[in-house]
Structure formats: C-alpha cells, structure tokens
Enzyme design. Structure first.
Site, short mmCIF file in Angstrom:
data_model
loop_
_atom_site.label_atom_id
_atom_site.label_comp_id
_atom_site.label_asym_id
_atom_site.label_seq_id
_atom_site.Cartn_x
_atom_site.Cartn_y
_atom_site.Cartn_z
N PRO A 97 0.92 -1.28 0.23
CG PRO A 97 -0.65 -1.46 1.87
CD PRO A 97 0.83 -2.01 1.29
N PRO A 98 0.18 2.34 -0.22
CG PRO A 98 -1.23 3.92 -1.31
CD PRO A 98 -1.02 2.55 -0.77
CB THR A 124 10.21 5.54 -2.32
OG1 THR A 124 9.04 5.32 -3.08
CG2 THR A 124 11.03 6.36 -3.10
CG HIS A 151 -24.12 9.78 17.15
ND1 HIS A 151 -25.04 9.21 16.00
CD2 HIS A 151 -23.13 9.28 16.83
CE1 HIS A 151 -24.48 8.83 15.07
NE2 HIS A 151 -23.31 8.56 15.42
CD GLU A 152 -19.57 10.54 18.52
OE1 GLU A 152 -18.83 9.51 18.60
OE2 GLU A 152 -19.91 11.00 17.24
CG HIS A 211 -20.78 5.39 18.26
ND1 HIS A 211 -21.04 4.47 17.33
CD2 HIS A 211 -21.06 6.59 17.57
CE1 HIS A 211 -21.64 4.92 16.21
NE2 HIS A 211 -21.40 6.35 16.40
P1 ADP Z 1 5.85 4.42 -0.66
O1 ADP Z 1 6.96 4.37 -1.69
O2 ADP Z 1 5.77 2.90 0.10
O3 ADP Z 1 4.49 4.93 -1.02
P2 ADP Z 1 7.71 5.97 0.87
O4 ADP Z 1 8.94 4.83 0.64
O5 ADP Z 1 7.60 7.16 -0.11
O6 ADP Z 1 6.19 5.05 0.80
O7 ADP Z 1 7.38 6.45 2.43
C1 ADP Z 1 7.08 7.66 2.75
C2 ADP Z 1 7.88 8.14 4.15
O8 ADP Z 1 7.37 7.57 5.15
C3 ADP Z 1 9.02 7.81 4.05
O9 ADP Z 1 9.84 9.01 3.41
C4 ADP Z 1 9.11 7.65 5.65
O10 ADP Z 1 9.42 8.82 6.24
C5 ADP Z 1 8.10 7.12 6.18
N1 ADP Z 1 8.05 5.74 6.39
C6 ADP Z 1 7.17 4.92 5.50
N2 ADP Z 1 7.71 3.53 6.06
C7 ADP Z 1 8.61 3.79 6.77
C8 ADP Z 1 9.35 2.68 7.66
N3 ADP Z 1 9.06 1.48 7.58
N4 ADP Z 1 10.35 3.14 8.62
C9 ADP Z 1 10.58 4.44 8.60
N5 ADP Z 1 9.94 5.51 7.91
C10 ADP Z 1 9.05 5.34 7.06
ZN ZN Z 2 -21.40 7.65 14.89
MG MG Z 3 6.59 5.40 -3.43
#
Ligand code: ADP
Ligand code: ZN
Ligand code: MG
Length: 632
Positions: A221-222, A227, A441-442, A445
C-alpha cells in the site's frame, strides 16, 4: 503537453532565424565591398586610353604572370580594380604612366576573384547553415539522449534527428538511507539484503554459477516505505541509484518513453554496479490488452523495458527495483523469471512495526519523557509508515503552536486525532440542541462498545467538531493487534457502529443524518461478511466478492446472479438491522447511564476513557439523579 512541444520547436526557430540573419549580414555588408574588389578584365588598349585620360591611379606590374593590375575611381567614387595583360616590349609604358600621374606600387593590391565572391556570397551561407544545424543537433542530442524514432514536430522533418528522450538521467551517488532508516519491514529487508550482498561483490555469485534475480518488485500500500527501501538498498550497497517514476516514461509522443528506457539502461550499464529504480511501475507495466483503446506509447515503453531487462549484462551487477501498489494490473511478461521475478511484500506495519517507526521518527524531534509510544501505536491500526511519520510531525507542530520546546504525550494523542479526523474546528457551529444529539450519539457508540467488547476499551470521546466534517467521535484502542476477526467480533463491531443511531432513536424518537458514515462502514463490513468471508447464514462458505486493488482499498466487486445479488442485499440489511436492534436493546437497558454520560460529555466536550469507565461503573442511583437533572 505544450511544454515539451516548445522544447522541440524552439531550437528549430532559433536555428532558422540565426542562419537567415547571418545570410542577410553577409549580403548587406560583405558582398558589396567584395564586389568592388572584384577585378575587371580589360583590354590593353582600354588600359592605355584610361592612362591617357589620367584615370589610372595605381599600377602594379607582375612580370612573372605578365599582368598589370591597376586601380581607378569609378562613378560612385569607389576604387575599382582592373587587370590586363602586359603588352610585350612596350617601352613607352613607364613614360606614359608618369605623364598621367599614376602611382607605381610594389604591393599587389588586395583583389577578389569572381570565384571567391561566389564562394563567399553563395556557398558560405550554405556551409554556415549546415554547420549550425549539425552543431545544434549535437547539443540537443547531448541534452536529451538519442531517439531515432522520434519525428520532429509531429511529421515534416521525420528524418531530422531532433528526437530525444528529453530526460536528464542522473544517478544519485551518495544515498544517506540505509536499512537503519527503515523501521520494521524485517522480511523485506531480509530479501533485499541478498541483493545488497550481490551488488557488493557480483563476482562471488558469478564464480559459483549463481544467477541473481535481475529485478525485484516492491509491492504494498502507499506510504509503507517502498521508495525508502529501494533507496536504502542503494545506500547499503553504496552503489549509484537511478530513479525514475513510471509516469515520467509516458509522454505524449510515441517513442519517447521507449527512448528514455533505453537511455536509462545505457547510463546504468556505464555506472554498474548500480540500482535502477522504477517507481509506480504499474503506470507503464499495465497488462497489455487487446481492446481497441490501447495505449501505443505505454506498450512501446513496456516492450522496451522488457527488452532491456532481457538484454543487460547482469555480471556487472545491475539490479532493477520496481515499486507498485497495484500488482494485479501488471503485465505477466514483467513478472516472469529473468525480469521482476522476486516479489517483496511491503505491508502496513503491525503493532510492533508501528511503534518502531514512531520511535525512529521521534528521534528527530525533541520529546519530553515519559512518552508511551505503545499507546500511540495501538491507537493507529492500519496507519502506514508515512501516516506515522506525519503524526510525529503534527505533534511537533502542535508543540510549537503551544509555545513549548518539547513534544508531550498529549501532542501525540492530539495529532493522532488530527490525522484520523482532521483538525479541531474552533468556530463552533453546533446549536445547543445539535450538541446534545451529538453527545448522545457518541455516548451511544461508547456504551455499546463497553458492553459488547472488552478487548477494545474506549479511550476518548469528544464532541468537538473536526475539519473532516465529523461532529464528534469515539476512539477505541485495541489492547492488542488482531490478525483474525471472528464472526462474533464483526457482529459486535456492527453493534458499536449502530450504537450512535440507536441512541438517537432511544432518546429522541427521531433520527438524524449524523449516522451516515457509521451506516456506510457497517454496510461495507456486513457485505464483506457475506461476500468474502463466507459468514452468510444462507449461502455459507461461498465467496461472491472479488477484491479490487487490494492495496488501494478499491473495495469489492460482487459477482453473482441477479437473484443472488438480491438475496445478498437482503441479508446485508438484515445483519445490520439485527445489530441495530441489539444496540437499541443495550442502550434501553442502560438508559440511566446513557443520560448521565451524555450530560457529562456535553459539559466537558471531551472526556477520557477512564472518566467514561468511572461513571459507567458507578452505582446506578447517582446516575438516575443526574439524568433527571438533564431532563432528557
Ligand atoms: P511508498 O513508496 O511505499 O509509498 P515511501 O517510501 O515514499 O512510501 O514512504 C514515505 C515516508 O514514510 C518515508 O519517507 C518515511 O518517512 C516514512 N516511512 C514509511 N515507512 C517507513 C518505515 N518502515 N520506517 C521509517 N519510515 C517510514
Ligand atoms: Zn457515529
Ligand atoms: Mg513511493
């Protein structure tokens, strides 16, 4: 992309304009002066008569060529050069010249032959034209790399070598990230450390005959650190890092993407051992299909990538890393052995992973002890590494806003909420009556949660509106990470979600729009129960759902006959409404506590889980009294 079009048209315009300018300059300034210097051939008797008319000014005899060169001023007042053959044995010449007052010079005057004039006025501009073109070409080629398939300006000069990939590909040679910069993700690091090892010493692998994978695909996931991991591999191996995003390859002009791929690998080959990282590879690596609306450019780029991956010499140590969050869309050809045959899952961090990521990022921020990262980690199931990094940063920003020099636990807790629910909306827009509804409501829950589930205690209830649109929320933090959910757990979750609406019904006898989000989530959960988890009473162990893009939360595509789909809808609504009935029942049984807690929440606006539990477990009678005071 008008910008890229400009890039290509500009040099051409400059080139033509510059060449024309030079031609004009030559015609205006150089040619007229040269024309005057062009020597006119005249007969000897013409020469003699000019001498007689005293028109001759300077004379030069060239006895080897038997030539006389002389000058005379023409009608325009310019000096004109003449030439004539020498008359043999004309002994009277010197005498006649002296008589006419002409000057004998020993210097042969600078003259221009008609041929030279032709060369300068006609050939020179052509030479300049061509030379400039060649030079410009070379410049552009250097700037953009090569692409013979590109056609210039979309047609016309198709043989013009103006086509370039347009990308400046520079390797990053000193990467600061190492595996220590990535918290958690131990499995991913383990898989990748083999690649690091290989890059350190490719010959060791070669000598034993082992072939290392040419490519590895980071899938997840993102924001999970794909990266980051790719950079860390380069940092660990201390090799150059070529990085490009898939979208950079896909351009308007067919063939440019392919050229970029070629460039990229050419560069990589020169810098090997190195890492070539293609981020968001799904942009170019999408499954090639046979539908009419295919994307030529993308397919060409992908084909080029496949060719390059087959072609490069792995002995040198080039490793291609790709990252994607849509692995299911990738073309199978990319995944076969010899290409991206290794798949490295980079999943959302678990409890321990979240805590490690929080600690790692907290290192860069001044914190005042004691800080309990465990609580934050438990409060953030489903958060990615990027979310957690953001939480730490939001906490630091909050500390600055509050004029503190250190981050406190409460900053962290607040920033968790900011990330989950948005900023607090300071200008309160709620009328007292609305506030009352939200409070009930809260508490609805929270009360249901407290009664049905002891594993996820309520930690905070608030009715301060958030910028996300939430008018209030109840935060539950699981004691520990759940990897499995039982059917009972899920039904309890549905009851908690229904608790808000149930409280409105029980207390006000009317319902509001405030439950929309609860209903949406409950419906999704109930639908998943039936279509994915085989928890349907009617259909049981069958899946009707097909998950769409797992890592992007794409939801479920439901398959089935019309009748089945109808049945599923009915069962979904029955499941949810049963949960609602149960929630209503729970609240009715605890009506006094409901009033007491809601009144307390209305007064305080935000209460902690402990306050909530204290009141809930206090004796019933006190609750009655307060409830009457509220008069709900
Ligand atoms: P992706 O490429 O999977 O979308 P990134 O590598 O760009 O994610 O991660 C975005 C930021 O999130 C990184 O620059 C870092 O600061 C933080 N991050 C994500 N995963 C980790 C991790 N496992 N340890 C430390 N920092 C992380
Ligand atoms: Zn609610
Ligand atoms: Mg990325």
């Amino acid at each position: 992309m008008p910008e890229s079009q400009n890039k290509k048209r500009n040099p051409m315009i400059i080139y033509v304009a510059f060449a024309l300018l030079i031609m004009v300059l030559i015609q205006v300034f150089v040619v007229p002066t040269l024309k005057n210097q062009v020597v006119k051939d005249v007969s000897y008797d013409q020469f003699m008569s000019m001498v007689d008319e005293k028109k001759v000014e300077t004379v030069q005899l060239d006895s080897t060529k038997l030539e006389i060169t002389f000058t005379s001023t023409n009608a325009d007042g310019d000096t004109q050069y003449y030439k004539t053959g020498m008359w043999p044995n004309d002994t009277t010449l010197a005498e006649k010249l002296q008589e006419s007052g002409a000057e004998f010079t020993s210097v042969i005057p600078q003259t221009t032959s008609p041929f030279t004039l032709f060369v300068i006025s006609m050939l020179l501009p052509i030479v300049i034209f061509v030379g400039l073109g060649v030079w410009l070409n070379k410049k552009l080629r250097e700037k953009m790399g090569e692409d013979p398939t590109m056609t210039f300006g979309g047609g016309g000069l198709s043989s013009s070598p103006f086509g370039k990939s347009g990308a400046k590909i520079v390797a990053d040679t000193d990467i600061n990230e190492t595996f220590a910069s990535v918290a958690g993700q131990d499995e991913a690091k383990e898989t990748l450390s083999e690649i690091v090892d290989f890059l350190h010493d490719p010959s060791r692998y070669e000598s034993i005959g082992a072939k290392l994978p040419k490519g590895a695909l980071l899938v997840g996931p993102p924001g999970t650190g794909k990266t980051l991991l790719a950079r860390a591999v380069a940092g660990e191996a201390k090799v150059p890092f070529f990085s490009m995003s898939g979208s950079e390859f896909v351009e308007m002009f067919v063939g440019r993407g392919a050229a970029k791929v070629r460039d990229l690998f050419k560069q990589a080959n020169e810098k090997a051992p190195c890492i070539v990282f293609i981020d968001e590879i799904d942009t170019i690596g999408k499954r090639r299909d046979t539908t009419l609306q295919s994307n030529d450019e993308r397919e060409q780029t992908l084909n080029q990538l496949l060719t390059e991956m087959d072609g490069f010499d792995n002995h040198k140590g080039i490793v291609v890393l790709g990252a994607t969050n849509r692995p299911e869309t990738l073309d199978p050809a990319l995944l076969r052995p010899g290409r991206f045959d290794r798949r490295v899952p980079v999943e959302l961090p678990d409890l321990a992973g979240r805590e490690a990521i929080l600690r790692l990022h907290a290192n860069q921020v001044k914190m005042q002890n004691p800080i309990d990262f465990g609580v934050i980690a438990r409060a953030t199931p489903g958060a990615s590494g990027a979310d957690l990094a953001n939480i730490i940063n939001e906490a630091a920003l909050r500390a600055v806003r509050e004029g503190r020099k250190f981050v406190l636990q409460e900053d962290l807790m607040e920033s968790v909420e900011v990330v989950i629910a948005g900023m607090q909306r300071k200008s309160s827009v709620l009328s007292p009556h609305e506030k009352k509804i939200v409070a009930y409501h809260e508490i609805g829950h929270a009360l249901v949660a407290a009664k049905v589930n002891h594993k996820a205690p309520v930690t905070k209830i608030t009715i301060v509106p958030r910028t996300s649109g939430a008018l209030g929320y109840t935060m539950q933090v699981e004691d520990e990470e759940n990897y499995l959910l039982s059917k009972n757990d899920i039904i309890n979750r549905l009851k908690v979600l229904a608790g808000g609406r149930a409280a409105e019904e029980v207390v006000f006898g009317d319902v509001t729009t405030g439950a929309a989000n609860d209903i949406e989530r409950a419906t999704q959960i109930a639908r998943d129960m039936i279509t994915r988890y085989g928890m349907s009473d009617e259909y049981g162990f069958v899946a009707f759902g097909e998950q769409q893009s797992k890592y992007l939360g794409g939801g479920t595509k439901i398959n089935g006959s019309e009748e089945t789909l109808r049945d599923i809808d009915l069962e979904v609504s029955k499941t949810i409404n049963d949960a609602l009935a149960d929630a209503r029942q729970i609240l009715k049984e605890n009506k006094f506590k409901l009033h007491e807690l809601a009144a307390y929440l209305m007064k305080k606006e935000t209460i902690t889980g402990d306050e909530f539990m204290n009141i809930l477990t206090r004796d019933e009678k006190q609750g009655e009294k307060i409830a009457q005071g509220v008069g709900a």
